[in-house]
Design a protein around this motif. Sequence first.
Motif, PDB file in Angstrom:
ATOM      1  N   ALA A 209       9.205   2.247   8.447  1.00 47.12           N
ATOM      2  CA  ALA A 209       8.857   3.504   8.520  1.00 47.12           C
ATOM      3  C   ALA A 209       8.558   4.336   7.287  1.00 47.12           C
ATOM      4  O   ALA A 209       7.240   5.067   7.336  1.00 47.12           O
TER       5      ALA A 209
ATOM      6  N   VAL B 116       4.877   3.056   6.578  1.00 43.80           N
ATOM      7  CA  VAL B 116       3.771   3.349   7.392  1.00 43.80           C
ATOM      8  C   VAL B 116       3.446   5.099   7.013  1.00 43.80           C
ATOM      9  O   VAL B 116       2.192   4.948   7.057  1.00 43.80           O
ATOM     10  N   PHE B 117       4.406   5.598   6.751  1.00 43.56           N
ATOM     11  CA  PHE B 117       4.172   7.046   6.564  1.00 43.56           C
ATOM     12  C   PHE B 117       3.959   7.403   5.105  1.00 43.56           C
ATOM     13  O   PHE B 117       3.766   8.516   4.751  1.00 43.56           O
TER      14      PHE B 117
ATOM     15  N   TYR C 288       0.631   9.204   4.615  1.00 42.66           N
ATOM     16  CA  TYR C 288       0.509  10.327   5.808  1.00 42.66           C
ATOM     17  C   TYR C 288       0.466  11.368   4.970  1.00 42.66           C
ATOM     18  O   TYR C 288       0.902  12.091   4.120  1.00 42.66           O
TER      19      TYR C 288
ATOM     20  N   VAL D 177       5.879  -0.880  14.099  1.00 47.32           N
ATOM     21  CA  VAL D 177       5.177   0.011  13.516  1.00 47.32           C
ATOM     22  C   VAL D 177       4.315   0.956  14.525  1.00 47.32           C
ATOM     23  O   VAL D 177       4.151   2.062  14.402  1.00 47.32           O
ATOM     24  N   GLU D 178       3.949   0.264  15.592  1.00 43.85           N
ATOM     25  CA  GLU D 178       3.289   1.185  16.735  1.00 43.85           C
ATOM     26  C   GLU D 178       4.544   2.117  17.265  1.00 43.85           C
ATOM     27  O   GLU D 178       4.016   3.249  17.590  1.00 43.85           O
TER      28      GLU D 178
ATOM     29  N   LYS E  15       4.868   4.985  14.840  1.00 44.24           N
ATOM     30  CA  LYS E  15       3.847   6.137  15.057  1.00 44.24           C
ATOM     31  C   LYS E  15       3.831   6.873  16.030  1.00 44.24           C
ATOM     32  O   LYS E  15       3.855   7.830  16.207  1.00 44.24           O
TER      33      LYS E  15
ATOM     34  N   CYS F 111       7.122   8.923  15.803  1.00 40.21           N
ATOM     35  CA  CYS F 111       7.368  10.000  14.801  1.00 40.21           C
ATOM     36  C   CYS F 111       6.474  11.061  14.705  1.00 40.21           C
ATOM     37  O   CYS F 111       6.519  12.323  14.358  1.00 40.21           O
ATOM     38  N   GLU F 112       4.941  10.570  14.910  1.00 39.52           N
ATOM     39  CA  GLU F 112       4.117  11.370  14.702  1.00 39.52           C
ATOM     40  C   GLU F 112       4.143  12.862  15.151  1.00 39.52           C
ATOM     41  O   GLU F 112       3.575  13.885  14.462  1.00 39.52           O
TER      42      GLU F 112
END
Length: 107
Positions: free
Chosen positions: A18, A21-22, A25, A95-96, A99, A102-103
């Motif tokens: 996480a 991934v972010f 962002y 990952v998916e 996303k 969390c988004e």
Amino acid sequence: MKRVLFLCSRNRLRSPTAEAVFADYPGIAVDSAGLSPDADVRLSGEQVEWADLIVVMEAIHRQRLNKAFGSALKGKRVVVLGIPDDYDYMDPALVELLKARCEPHLK
């Protein structure tokens, strides 16, 4: 800038994924840690204090967080994603899932 802290048990698979991934962002800063005594990066009071939003992978993590840092959580938002420990680091399915779950909380 919103400061987001991702937590799992041992900070080896889910929360570091996480964080990765972010990391880029827009509008957020990220960190990760684990709640178990053998975590690669064990959660500290400084991290809890730093975070605006704390994202945990499972309900048990929220319970451990409350037990260890309950008084420091006043005014903190804690989100439980409901993601089990079934994934490898940077697993595309993880990952998916991260996303998707969390988004909505990062806007």
